[in-house]
Scaffold this active site. Structure first.
Site, PDB file in Angstrom:
ATOM      1  N   TYR A  28       0.799  -1.232   0.000  1.00 57.52           N
ATOM      2  CA  TYR A  28       0.000   0.000   0.000  1.00 57.52           C
ATOM      3  C   TYR A  28       0.831   1.281   0.000  1.00 57.52           C
ATOM      4  O   TYR A  28       0.271   2.365  -0.107  1.00 57.52           O
ATOM      5  CB  TYR A  28      -0.937   0.005   1.213  1.00 57.52           C
ATOM      6  CG  TYR A  28      -1.886  -1.157   1.214  1.00 57.52           C
ATOM      7  CD1 TYR A  28      -2.913  -1.248   0.274  1.00 57.52           C
ATOM      8  CD2 TYR A  28      -1.747  -2.197   2.126  1.00 57.52           C
ATOM      9  CE1 TYR A  28      -3.783  -2.329   0.254  1.00 57.52           C
ATOM     10  CE2 TYR A  28      -2.615  -3.275   2.117  1.00 57.52           C
ATOM     11  CZ  TYR A  28      -3.614  -3.340   1.181  1.00 57.52           C
ATOM     12  OH  TYR A  28      -4.468  -4.410   1.164  1.00 57.52           O
ATOM     13  N   HIS A 106      -8.219   2.220  -5.756  1.00 58.52           N
ATOM     14  CA  HIS A 106      -7.460   1.244  -4.973  1.00 58.52           C
ATOM     15  C   HIS A 106      -5.986   1.572  -5.097  1.00 58.52           C
ATOM     16  O   HIS A 106      -5.494   1.836  -6.207  1.00 58.52           O
ATOM     17  CB  HIS A 106      -7.720  -0.179  -5.467  1.00 58.52           C
ATOM     18  CG  HIS A 106      -9.135  -0.588  -5.315  1.00 58.52           C
ATOM     19  ND1 HIS A 106      -9.670  -0.944  -4.107  1.00 58.52           N
ATOM     20  CD2 HIS A 106     -10.147  -0.653  -6.221  1.00 58.52           C
ATOM     21  CE1 HIS A 106     -10.952  -1.224  -4.260  1.00 58.52           C
ATOM     22  NE2 HIS A 106     -11.267  -1.045  -5.539  1.00 58.52           N
TER      23      HIS A 106
END
Length: 148
Positions: A28, A106
């Site tokens: 991430y 995302h």
């Protein structure tokens, strides 16, 4: 104080995104949600937009905020549904039930990850999806919101 008449984009972040910067940074990235908010504020100003960024680990909050976006006349919603992407028919129905355009974002590319992440309940009802570009994906979503 003068009223800010710039169009509003609601930025909604789902479960565990409050852990950005420390949770699996190899997936991430190292940016925290506060870092992303600061980048988005600057980019929104350049685009003539304003943002209201929120995060919740609770599905119902995200649904209420989607309804609020329509009631407030928001230009768009940028939604990172987190893990609810792959599980929430309720989020699907909330996005489908409002006229405000929703842009799904995302940080990682769900299709390059575990098979259970390959299905999104949000994508079929979102205006578009941006995935795999880390924090830059939020700026791309702001560009898309400005163009709507």
């Amino acid at each position: 104080m003068a009223q800010d008449d710039r169009p509003l984009v609601l930025v909604l972040n789902g479960p565990n995104l409050n852990l950005l910067g420390t949770r699996e940074p190899e997936v991430y990235g190292a940016d925290t949600l506060d870092d992303i908010a600061e980048l988005m504020e600057d980019h929104a100003r350049v685009l003539g937009l304003r943002i209201d960024l929120r995060q919740s680990n609770h599905e119902g909050h995200l649904i209420d905020w989607l309804h609020e976006a329509q009631a407030r006349g928001c230009k768009a919603v940028i939604l990172n549904p987190g893990g609810f992407t792959h599980t929430s028919v309720a989020l699907h129905d909330a996005v489908k039930g409002i006229v405000t355009p929703v842009i799904e974002v995302h940080l990682s590319n769900p299709h390059a990850r575990e098979a259970f992440r390959h299905k999104s309940f949000v994508s079929p009802v979102a205006r578009g999806t941006i995935a795999g570009f880390g924090a830059k994906g939020y700026m791309l979503a702001l560009d898309a919101a400005a163009a709507i």
